[in-house]
Structure formats: C-alpha cells, structure tokens
Design a protein around this motif. Structure first.
Motif: not given
Length: 94
Positions: A7-34
């Motif tokens: 029907a109207d369903r779509v299969v998606l594969k999530m794109v990996e997010t960057e591990e660091t912010t633009k200012s260079g701060i490294i994010l832990t896996s707990a701090a990353k949003e979905k």
C-alpha cells in the motif's frame, strides 16, 4: 532477503549522524538524538488506502525527513530499517 512494502508504506534506512558538532564537540551515543534523515530503500505501490487514492511521491534513493518517532523498526540481514507510511514523511531533501 528483500522487503516489498504494501500500500502506502515506504522502507527507509536511516542516514548516520555525525559524531561531532560543528564546533568540534564529540557527542557520546547517549547524547545523540534519534536521526530523522533517511534514504528511501523501497516504495509500495500506493492505491486505495482507507478509501482514499494514494499516489506515491517518493522514489528509491530519495533522502527524506521523517516524523521523529514514526514507523516500525526492523532488522534484516544485519541492517536496520524503518517502515513508515508515506504520510509520515515530512519532506524530501534535495
């Protein structure tokens, strides 16, 4: 194994997010949003859904933004996918 959405369903594969912010701060896996950006892997045929005609506007290879916690997450052959309704896709990224 291949997924073929119905029907109207779509299969998606999530794109990996960057591990660091633009200012260079490294994010832990707990701090990353979905992440909400995904790539379309497979598209259902559309047709009548709940009495309404649905035309599929996304195609395989499109990068899309989805509702934050929408869809059903599945694992297949070691890969993670999300199956959503086309109406859960908010935009196509160009």
């Amino acid at each position: 194994m291949k997924l073929k959405p119905l029907a109207d369903r779509v299969v998606l594969k999530m794109v990996e997010t960057e591990e660091t912010t633009k200012s260079g701060i490294i994010l832990t896996s707990a701090a990353k949003e979905k992440p909400s950006v995904a790539e379309v892997v497979e598209v259902g045929p559309g047709g009548l859904v709940e009495g309404n005609e649905v035309k599929m506007t996304v195609k395989v290879g499109d990068k899309v933004i989805t509702s934050k916690y929408s869809g059903t997450e599945i694992k297949l052959d070691g890969n993670e996918y999300i199956i959503v309704r086309q109406s859960d896709i908010l935009a196509i990224v160009e």
